[in-house]
Scaffold this motif. Sequence first.
Motif, PDB file in Angstrom:
ATOM      1  N   GLU A   3     107.538  70.941  16.206  1.00 18.06           N
ATOM      2  CA  GLU A   3     106.530  71.764  16.873  1.00 18.06           C
ATOM      3  C   GLU A   3     105.816  72.635  15.854  1.00 18.06           C
ATOM      4  OE1 GLU A   3     106.074  74.879  20.606  1.00 18.06           O
ATOM      5  OE2 GLU A   3     108.048  74.139  20.000  1.00 18.06           O
ATOM      6  N   LYS A   4     104.495  72.701  15.965  1.00 16.02           N
ATOM      7  CA  LYS A   4     103.689  73.479  15.047  1.00 16.02           C
ATOM      8  C   LYS A   4     102.936  74.561  15.817  1.00 16.02           C
ATOM      9  CE  LYS A   4     101.766  69.623  13.886  1.00 16.02           C
ATOM     10  NZ  LYS A   4     100.894  68.585  13.297  1.00 16.02           N
ATOM     11  N   LYS A   5     102.608  75.632  15.114  1.00 16.57           N
ATOM     12  CA  LYS A   5     101.859  76.715  15.705  1.00 16.57           C
ATOM     13  C   LYS A   5     100.381  76.330  15.771  1.00 16.57           C
ATOM     14  CE  LYS A   5     105.367  79.539  16.095  1.00 16.57           C
ATOM     15  NZ  LYS A   5     105.851  79.990  17.435  1.00 16.57           N
ATOM     16  N   VAL A   6      99.716  76.782  16.828  1.00 20.83           N
ATOM     17  CA  VAL A   6      98.294  76.527  16.980  1.00 20.83           C
ATOM     18  C   VAL A   6      97.643  77.806  17.496  1.00 20.83           C
ATOM     19  CG1 VAL A   6      98.514  75.689  19.348  1.00 20.83           C
ATOM     20  CG2 VAL A   6      96.577  74.944  17.948  1.00 20.83           C
ATOM     21  N   ASN A   7      96.399  77.999  17.114  1.00 25.36           N
ATOM     22  CA  ASN A   7      95.669  79.175  17.568  1.00 25.36           C
ATOM     23  C   ASN A   7      95.709  79.247  19.096  1.00 25.36           C
ATOM     24  OD1 ASN A   7      93.239  80.692  18.546  1.00 25.36           O
ATOM     25  ND2 ASN A   7      92.947  80.989  16.344  1.00 25.36           N
ATOM     26  N   PRO A   8      96.183  80.361  19.669  1.00 21.00           N
ATOM     27  CA  PRO A   8      96.316  80.462  21.127  1.00 21.00           C
ATOM     28  C   PRO A   8      94.999  80.315  21.872  1.00 21.00           C
ATOM     29  CG  PRO A   8      96.685  82.598  20.075  1.00 21.00           C
ATOM     30  CD  PRO A   8      96.674  81.581  18.990  1.00 21.00           C
ATOM     31  N   LYS A  11      94.275  76.652  21.984  1.00 16.47           N
ATOM     32  CA  LYS A  11      95.178  76.045  22.964  1.00 16.47           C
ATOM     33  C   LYS A  11      94.672  76.279  24.385  1.00 16.47           C
ATOM     34  CE  LYS A  11     100.129  75.742  24.043  1.00 16.47           C
ATOM     35  NZ  LYS A  11     100.097  76.056  25.485  1.00 16.47           N
ATOM     36  N   THR A  66     100.249  70.490  18.065  1.00 17.27           N
ATOM     37  CA  THR A  66     101.480  71.270  18.214  1.00 17.27           C
ATOM     38  C   THR A  66     102.749  70.459  17.996  1.00 17.27           C
ATOM     39  OG1 THR A  66     101.662  70.863  20.601  1.00 17.27           O
ATOM     40  CG2 THR A  66     100.316  72.746  19.901  1.00 17.27           C
ATOM     41  N   LYS A  68     104.175  68.874  20.333  1.00 20.45           N
ATOM     42  CA  LYS A  68     104.985  68.984  21.539  1.00 20.45           C
ATOM     43  C   LYS A  68     104.098  69.002  22.775  1.00 20.45           C
ATOM     44  CE  LYS A  68     108.402  72.002  23.774  1.00 20.45           C
ATOM     45  NZ  LYS A  68     109.150  73.288  23.665  1.00 20.45           N
ATOM     46  N   GLU A 128     111.502  80.149  25.709  1.00 17.68           N
ATOM     47  CA  GLU A 128     111.004  80.648  24.425  1.00 17.68           C
ATOM     48  C   GLU A 128     109.881  81.664  24.619  1.00 17.68           C
ATOM     49  OE1 GLU A 128     109.888  77.411  22.001  1.00 17.68           O
ATOM     50  OE2 GLU A 128     111.900  76.591  21.810  1.00 17.68           O
ATOM     51  N   LEU A 129     109.116  81.514  25.699  1.00 18.66           N
ATOM     52  CA  LEU A 129     108.001  82.423  25.944  1.00 18.66           C
ATOM     53  C   LEU A 129     108.453  83.721  26.580  1.00 18.66           C
ATOM     54  CD1 LEU A 129     105.388  79.878  27.379  1.00 18.66           C
ATOM     55  CD2 LEU A 129     105.520  80.781  25.051  1.00 18.66           C
TER      56      LEU A 129
END
Length: 205
Positions: A3-8, A11, A66, A68, A128-129
């Motif tokens: 899983e990678k981070k992406v600009n919210p 998203k 992401t 995921k 996780e959130l």
Amino acid sequence: MAEKKVNPILKLVLELGPIIAFFVGYGRLKEQVFTIGGVEYSGFIVATATFVPLFIFTTWLLYWLTGKVSRMQLMTLVLVVVFGGLTIWFNDERFFKMKPTMIYLLFAGMLGFGLLRGKSYLKLLMEELMPLRNEGWMILTKRMATFFFGLAVLNEVIWRTMSTDAWVNFKTFGLTAAVFLFFMTQSRVFQTYAVEEEDEASPSA
């Protein structure tokens, strides 16, 4: 794929983009009739035919960015393809209008099934959130299952008794606002059952 981070913001655009595109497309095409292969299609059907591949693309793009895709996203994708495909194939907008009903009934049923087993499937999706104690997850899951069932009933009432314009507005803005307001009203649960980070470092002597 990890899983990678992406600009919210990106998203959010990808998640809401197809819905907004459907709303805009329907608004521009609703008074028109298109003849394709000797068959007449309303603007609603054409807007649906645009929405389905766009939704597939944005879901794939989210996965690519992401690494995921949640189970809820996958289930939504399947129902969009199935009911969108039926709408186009049978040239009948009722199938697409039933889609939110099926989605929310499915979510409510899954959460309810988990509750019968003494588990919170919502926790598996959102832990996780929103880190909560187990009691909090059970309360939130019960409320959300009821909420989803209510949305399913409301969607049925609106599309069966009101105009297509009213249903499109409800689908585009009403459902999104309802979900937002639901989580806003659960602030006490989040505060009461929040998992506080524990300081694992040993106190100095």
